[in-house]
Design a protein around this motif. Structure first.
Motif, PDB file in Angstrom:
ATOM      1  N   ASP A 200       0.841  -1.189   0.000  1.00 56.10           N
ATOM      2  CA  ASP A 200       0.000   0.000   0.000  1.00 56.10           C
ATOM      3  C   ASP A 200       0.882   1.246   0.000  1.00 56.10           C
ATOM      4  O   ASP A 200       2.111   1.160  -0.112  1.00 56.10           O
ATOM      5  CB  ASP A 200      -0.947   0.004   1.202  1.00 56.10           C
ATOM      6  N   ASP A 201       0.255   2.393   0.126  1.00 57.95           N
ATOM      7  CA  ASP A 201       1.006   3.648   0.077  1.00 57.95           C
ATOM      8  C   ASP A 201       1.989   3.767   1.231  1.00 57.95           C
ATOM      9  O   ASP A 201       3.085   4.335   1.077  1.00 57.95           O
ATOM     10  CB  ASP A 201       0.040   4.833   0.084  1.00 57.95           C
ATOM     11  N   ASP A 202       1.605   3.249   2.402  1.00 57.38           N
ATOM     12  CA  ASP A 202       2.530   3.273   3.531  1.00 57.38           C
ATOM     13  C   ASP A 202       3.756   2.412   3.241  1.00 57.38           C
ATOM     14  O   ASP A 202       4.889   2.784   3.582  1.00 57.38           O
ATOM     15  CB  ASP A 202       1.836   2.775   4.804  1.00 57.38           C
ATOM     16  N   ASP A 203       3.528   1.256   2.638  1.00 52.96           N
ATOM     17  CA  ASP A 203       4.664   0.397   2.267  1.00 52.96           C
ATOM     18  C   ASP A 203       5.565   1.104   1.260  1.00 52.96           C
ATOM     19  O   ASP A 203       6.791   0.985   1.315  1.00 52.96           O
ATOM     20  CB  ASP A 203       4.150  -0.910   1.663  1.00 52.96           C
ATOM     21  N   LEU A 204       4.956   1.841   0.340  1.00 48.94           N
ATOM     22  CA  LEU A 204       5.744   2.571  -0.651  1.00 48.94           C
ATOM     23  C   LEU A 204       6.622   3.619   0.026  1.00 48.94           C
ATOM     24  O   LEU A 204       7.807   3.765  -0.311  1.00 48.94           O
ATOM     25  CB  LEU A 204       4.814   3.227  -1.671  1.00 48.94           C
ATOM     26  N   LEU A 205       6.063   4.334   0.979  1.00 52.86           N
ATOM     27  CA  LEU A 205       6.855   5.342   1.690  1.00 52.86           C
ATOM     28  C   LEU A 205       8.000   4.697   2.465  1.00 52.86           C
ATOM     29  O   LEU A 205       9.135   5.215   2.482  1.00 52.86           O
ATOM     30  CB  LEU A 205       5.952   6.131   2.643  1.00 52.86           C
TER      31      LEU A 205
END
Length: 729
Positions: free
Chosen positions: A319-324
């Protein structure tokens, strides 16, 4: 009335229980319609029917048995869904909205059933009021437990991410090796974060020092990868293989734009750039590939390559948190990789420069049998400025040099080259060791003045020795450098089993080069037949695991048992003293002195009288006849005539002539004057001034060397081909 309401609610629950699955289906359809974004998470959608059915059954139990708030137990499926919401990064507000929407739909179904079972509106209204109160109590109670499970999983996830970040800081960049640094990134991130991590570096970044210019289809090298599966079946590219991504593909776009990307694999299939063949596509589909992170590796404004993070066994999608999180780790790793790349480039450049500045092949001389070794350091500090040299001198002598420039990297290597050139230049004018070091000290001081302020001071040490095979004397001077080891053979009339003697000469050590204003001193020692001279830099004896005295004792033991071959001596010393890569550069020079056959040296003392010139010519002619060099008699007599005449006319007594047969024929004339002759252009009307010009034309080399007793004018001639093999020492 209250008893009637309780009984009516029990009846409602009993009527609805056989149709619980139908009620759950209605709730799911309502949530799918009003909250479509939740159904993009396949693992949540797959678990939703069981979770919804659990809530219907639990609420019917509340109605049927009249359970209070403290008696309500949250269905296990609801807690698991909350944890999955947290793992998928879905906000808790959406979770609570789904609860409100679902229970409102269930209440509507129960109220519709109530109107079907009774026409007593007073009872229905009273039951409806009780029903709403119980529903809110159920939702509040269950929501508390679900939110607690969500937050617990969220905290655990955040803690894992913090641990991953800390592990990345601790484990990535432990070396300055590019491949190892990239492999450390894959190892850290395949531990509970990704199922496959692949690192591609641009081929231009690895081969060029310049910056990378983006192109549509750059060539990449798969420098590292790691999978949770043995053998990396989920990767289509092998480690060490070069490849490229199609133009306009997502990886190519990430490389050219520098933008990270989260790619979710849809029902349309695996992207072509991920599976270049149908077989590999089948493999990825079977593994359940569902999400990919593409992160450009950027450092100092340059794109170095691309990092891929893939999930297939892990149920939760990226997800976006993983991407960050991945961006943070990849950015840090990119800096480490760039540091390793820059270090590797400078290390290779400095090593290449240093090796090119060191002697590539032994100098043509026969005064010593020499062997040398150079080992660059194995530390992160880089290549140093250690060097060695063997320089043939006039009169069959040879200069042996070992030096060490303080510092590391290109600057140290370049400075070493300048000092080595300076030593050779000073050696060509036959300076004594102490005089040479004095001039070399001036060179270092000038270099210090010319350097930029941020470069740091240039300092160096040097050991300079001259060996004369005629006298067997070795003259040495040290500028802050460690003294050599001297190996002498056992006495000829002694015990045959006696070992060799090894000692370190008690000689004065001058200051390091670059201090200025302090004197150097030349000392002499005699090297008997079968002796050995070992010169080295301090990297050979300095170590973190032992003191210098222990190292010197070990060096002494190795030399005492070493064979006669200098090459074998070098190998044994390095094997004993440096079992692993050294922390500092090491230069080692081992020389076995040779003695010149007395029959190859002819000396004649001459009175300071011009009439003796003819006698000198006769002596030279007879000597050459005895040596079988009659064809050199004419040129040698002319050279002797000019040199002896100059010594008698312009020099001081005593005057001595010497002929030396080695690889060349050397004619030397000594006198006690310090005035050196020089070539000059004689005019047509001049009666003299052409002697040295004639000598320069007849000789291969000629020159002057000074000593404290006077000077020597010398001239070398090349031997006839037939005589060269027999002229060795």
């Amino acid at each position: 009335m209250e008893n009637d309401v309780d009984a009516f609610l029990r009846r409602l629950a009993q009527e609805l229980r056989p149709r619980a699955n139908e009620s759950a289906g209605v709730m799911l359809r309502r949530m799918r319609r009003d909250l479509p974004e939740l159904w993009g998470y396949e693992d949540l959608a797959a678990f939703a029917p069981a979770e919804t059915a659990g809530h219907v059954a639990a609420f019917l139990d509340v109605l049927e048995h009249g359970l209070g708030a403290t008696e309500i137990e949250t269905p296990p499926a609801a807690l698991e869904v909350a944890r999955r919401f947290a793992r998928s990064g879905v906000p808790v507000s959406k979770l609570l909205r789904a609860y409100r929407l679902g229970h409102m739909t269930l209440l509507q179904q129960i109220q519709a059933e109530a109107t079907r079972l009774s026409v007593d509106w007073e009872l229905i209204n009273a039951a409806g009021t009780r029903l709403v109160a119980m529903a809110f109590e159920y939702v509040d109670r269950v929501s508390e437990q679900v939110v607690a499970a969500y937050q617990e999983e969220r905290d655990r996830r955040l803690q894992r991410r913090l641990i991953l970040t800390n592990e990345a800081s601790r484990l990535i960049g432990t070396t300055l090796d590019i491949a190892r640094t990239a492999q450390e990134l894959t190892e850290v991130c395949t531990d509970e974060f990704a199922d496959l991590v692949a690192i591609d570096l641009l081929d231009s970044v690895l081969t060029d020092e310049g910056t990378y210019t983006p192109v549509m289809t750059p060539v990449l090298l798969r420098i590292a990868q790691r999978s949770v599966l043995d053998g990396c079946p989920d990767s289509a590219v092998a480690t060490g293989q070069t490849h490229s991504y199609p133009a306009r593909s997502e990886p190519a776009h990430a490389l050219t734009t520098g933008q990270s990307l989260l790619h979710l694999v849809t029902a349309s299939g695996v992207p072509a750039w991920m599976a270049p063949s149908s077989d590999h596509e089948d493999t990825l589909c079977a593994l359940g590939l569902h999400s990919i992170l593409l992160l450009p590796l950027q450092a100092r404004g340059n794109t170095l390559g691309l990092a891929q993070f893939v999930r297939h066994r892990t149920a939760a999608r990226f997800d976006d948190d993983d991407l960050l999180l991945a961006q943070e780790i990849a950015a840090r790793a990119a800096v480490y990789i760039d540091n390793a790349r820059r270090y590797t480039h400078e290390h290779v450049t400095a090593l290449t420069l240093q090796r090119s500045l060191l002697p590539q092949r032994p100098a043509a001389q026969s005064a010593v049998e020499a062997a040398s070794r150079y080992l660059p350091s194995g530390s992160h500090a880089g290549v140093g400025g250690d060097w060695y040299d063997v320089i043939p001198l006039s009169g069959a002598r040879v200069a042996l040099v070992v030096g060490d420039v303080v510092g590391r990297g290109l600057h140290a290597a370049a400075t070493m080259g300048r000092l080595r050139t300076a030593v050779r230049a000073f050696a060509d004018i036959d300076l004594m060791p102490d005089e040479l070091l004095t001039h070399l000290d001036d060179v270092v001081i000038r270099l210090q003045r010319e350097e930029a302020p941020d470069t740091g001071e240039t300092n160096a040490t040097c050991l300079y020795a001259i060996y004369d095979p005629v006298s067997r004397l070795c003259s040495l001077a040290s500028a802050g450098h460690v003294l050599p080891a001297v190996v002498t053979p056992p006495p000829a009339n002694g015990d045959a089993q006696a070992s060799k003697s090894v000692y370190f000469p008690d000689l004065p050590i001058g200051p390091p080069l670059g201090l200025g204003g302090l004197p150097f001193e030349t000392a002499q020692l005699e090297l008997p037949e079968g002796s050995l001279l070992a010169m080295f830099t301090d990297g050979l004896i300095e170590s973190r695991t032992r003191d210098v005295d222990t190292a010197l004792a070990l060096l002494r033991d190795v030399l005492a048992q070493a064979p006669d071959s200098p090459d074998e001596v070098c190998d044994r010393l390095l094997a004993a003293l440096l079992p692993s890569r050294p922390a500092d550069d090491v230069a080692l020079l081992v020389a076995r002195p040779r003695a010149l056959d007395p029959g190859h040296v002819a000396t004649l003392d001459l009175p300071s009288d011009p009439a003796t010139v003819s006698g000198a010519r006769t002596f030279a002619s007879c000597t050459l006849t005895a040596w079988g060099l009659e064809e050199l008699s004419f040129s040698t007599e002319l050279i002797i005539s000019e040199l002896v005449t100059n010594a008698i006319r312009h020099g001081k007594s005593p005057v001595q002539m010497r002929l030396i047969l080695q690889d060349t024929l050397t004619c030397e004339v000594f006198d006690s004057s310090s005035t050196a002759p020089h070539l000059r252009r004689a005019r047509n009307s001049d009666e003299g001034g052409r002697g040295l010009l004639l000598v320069a034309q007849l000789a291969e080399r000629w020159g002057t060397r000074h000593s404290r007793e006077g000077k020597v004018i010398w001239a070398e001639q090349v031997l006839p081909t037939a005589r060269r093999a027999g002229s060795r020492l």
